[in-house]
Design an enzyme around this catalytic site. Structure first.
Site, PDB file in Angstrom:
ATOM      1  N   HIS A   1       4.083   3.687  12.100  1.00  0.00           N
ATOM      2  CA  HIS A   1       2.651   4.812  12.300  1.00  0.00           C
ATOM      3  C   HIS A   1       2.953   6.107  13.100  1.00  0.00           C
ATOM      4  CE1 HIS A   1      -1.088   2.082  11.629  1.00  0.00           C
ATOM      5  NE2 HIS A   1       0.434   1.924  10.736  1.00  0.00           N
TER       6      HIS A   1
ATOM      7  N   GLU B   1      -5.232   1.260   2.149  1.00  0.00           N
ATOM      8  CA  GLU B   1      -5.146   0.550   3.605  1.00  0.00           C
ATOM      9  C   GLU B   1      -5.396   0.616   4.933  1.00  0.00           C
ATOM     10  OE1 GLU B   1      -2.692  -2.581   5.910  1.00  0.00           O
ATOM     11  OE2 GLU B   1      -2.218  -0.361   5.563  1.00  0.00           O
ATOM     12  N   GLU B   2      -4.974   2.198   5.550  1.00  0.00           N
ATOM     13  CA  GLU B   2      -5.094   2.220   6.354  1.00  0.00           C
ATOM     14  C   GLU B   2      -5.908   3.170   7.477  1.00  0.00           C
ATOM     15  OE1 GLU B   2      -2.111   1.986   8.354  1.00  0.00           O
ATOM     16  OE2 GLU B   2      -0.644   2.352   7.101  1.00  0.00           O
TER      17      GLU B   2
ATOM     18  N   HIS C   1       0.820  -1.272   0.473  1.00  0.00           N
ATOM     19  CA  HIS C   1       0.018   0.087  -0.457  1.00  0.00           C
ATOM     20  C   HIS C   1       1.146   1.144  -0.251  1.00  0.00           C
ATOM     21  CE1 HIS C   1       0.133   1.297   4.349  1.00  0.00           C
ATOM     22  NE2 HIS C   1       0.270  -0.053   4.954  1.00  0.00           N
TER      23      HIS C   1
ATOM     24  N   ASP D   1       6.002   2.309   6.255  1.00  0.00           N
ATOM     25  CA  ASP D   1       4.457   1.762   6.154  1.00  0.00           C
ATOM     26  C   ASP D   1       3.486   2.992   5.693  1.00  0.00           C
ATOM     27  OD1 ASP D   1       2.310   0.125   6.429  1.00  0.00           O
ATOM     28  OD2 ASP D   1       1.824   1.124   8.931  1.00  0.00           O
TER      29      ASP D   1
END
Length: 366
Positions: free
Chosen positions: A330, A221-222, A73, A189
């Site tokens: 994150h 995606e998140e 992603h 990420d």
């Protein structure tokens, strides 16, 4: 003695470029442009769907070859401008899983509708003005504000800011220490996974892959695997894999490590979004053994990947995932080890070569 040449020389270059873009979920336009430009020379077909997913296909020589979908992603956690206050400060709404403890005093980009990025800072009360209650309190994100230097709400509007503008952390890919091979940035990420998939496409520039390779650079995606969930309704494949990051627990906060930086990519066993198909798990571990490649087995309920949506392709396909271990996930200071990133690329390439002969049934009954 000179250091050996890297096995995947383009990975860092791709990652440097990708983390510079601001692309919270639903606002990935700049990342889409970068990925299309980078992937197009190596794809037999390239499409961008209505969601913003980028799908690059590199065909095998034989039309009857198996078809493998691999997704990473492109979106990052971030914010949207929720309100422009009379004094020129901006209030934020979260996009994705953010920890309120780390948000104070961060530098952020506000991307305006014109595409320009404006620098702002998430304000924090001066240490000289803190009361006793302030020193032990976590400021909830709803109380945070962004200072862009505007003296009034109208001045913020004149700068081009409107409600709904995406906001992301500021940062560039930088090596920690000197010669550590460990790099920090926001949005590793999963821009790191995207960099690996670009490297994988490049690997098959001059000769076709052993299976038809469908590379997906997914969006949203998140916020619930939404991009790939839309693709799962019409994509066709024999095998599906997600390539994502996972959380290291090898730092002083923890007493015993399950996943360590530098110990190799992980082969997913389970997370909250999927239980890896046994054939894919066995296949990945067998490839790692054949290549003498160190890997870690990942059991982590607190994480999910695109594999959770990919497993529903058609009537269901064998699905698994490979992860790259990441510290401070994150956050604006995520950390990965280049050896793990290159290991993930090597594992994927090896798996593609093993896939034509891999037994894909859940269990053999004869």
């Amino acid at each position: 003695m000179d250091d050996p040449a890297p096995s995947w020389p383009s990975l860092l270059g791709h990652l440097h470029a990708l983390v510079e873009a601001t692309g919270p979920s639903g606002s990935e336009e700049d990342v889409v442009r970068l990925l299309v430009q980078a992937a197009r020379p190596y794809a037999d077909r390239l499409d961008v769907d209505a969601f913003g997913n980028v799908i690059a296909v590199r065909r095998a020589e034989a039309d009857t070859a198996r078809r493998c979908i691999i997704s990473a992603h492109m979106d990052e956690i971030g914010f949207r401008v929720y309100k422009i206050e009379a004094g020129g400060f901006l209030r934020l709404e979260k996009v994705g899983g953010l920890d309120d403890r780390i948000l104070l005093a961060q530098r952020v980009w506000i991307r305006t509708e014109s595409g320009e990025r404006l620098l702002g800072v998430i304000g924090t009360k001066s240490a000289h003005l803190l009361g006793e209650a302030d020193r032990s309190a976590v400021v909830p994100y709803a109380s945070l504000y962004v200072d862009i230097g505007a003296r009034s709400g109208q001045e913020a509007l004149d700068m081009g800011v409107v409600v709904g503008d995406p906001v992301g952390f500021v940062g560039s890919l930088t090596e920690l220490g000197k010669g550590s091979g460990r790099y920090t940035a926001h949005a590793l990420d999963d821009r790191a996974g995207c960099a690996v998939l670009l490297g994988l496409l490049e690997r098959f520039q001059h000769s076709p892959p052993p299976v038809t390779l469908v590379v997906v650079f997914s969006v949203q995606e998140e916020v619930g695997l939404r991009g790939v969930e839309a693709l799962a309704r019409h994509l066709k494949g024999d095998v599906a894999l997600a390539l994502d990051m996972t959380a290291a627990d090898d730092t002083p906060e923890f007493t015993a490590a399950h996943l360590r930086l530098g110990a190799g990519p992980t082969v997913k066993v389970m997370d909250f979004s999927t239980l890896a198909h046994p054939a894919i798990r066995r296949g990945l571990l067998s490839t790692a053994q054949r290549l003498s490649l160190p890997v870690q087995r990942e059991v982590l309920r607190g994480i999910g990947t695109d594999a959770g949506a990919l497993q529903y392709l058609g009537q269901g396909v064998p699905t698994g995932a490979i992860s790259v271990v990441n510290r401070s996930t994150h956050s604006p200071v995520e950390v990965l080890d280049l050896r793990d990133l290159e290991g993930a690329a090597t594992l994927l390439e090896g798996f593609l070569h093993d896939l034509p002969d891999l037994e894909l049934r859940f269990v053999a009954l004869d």
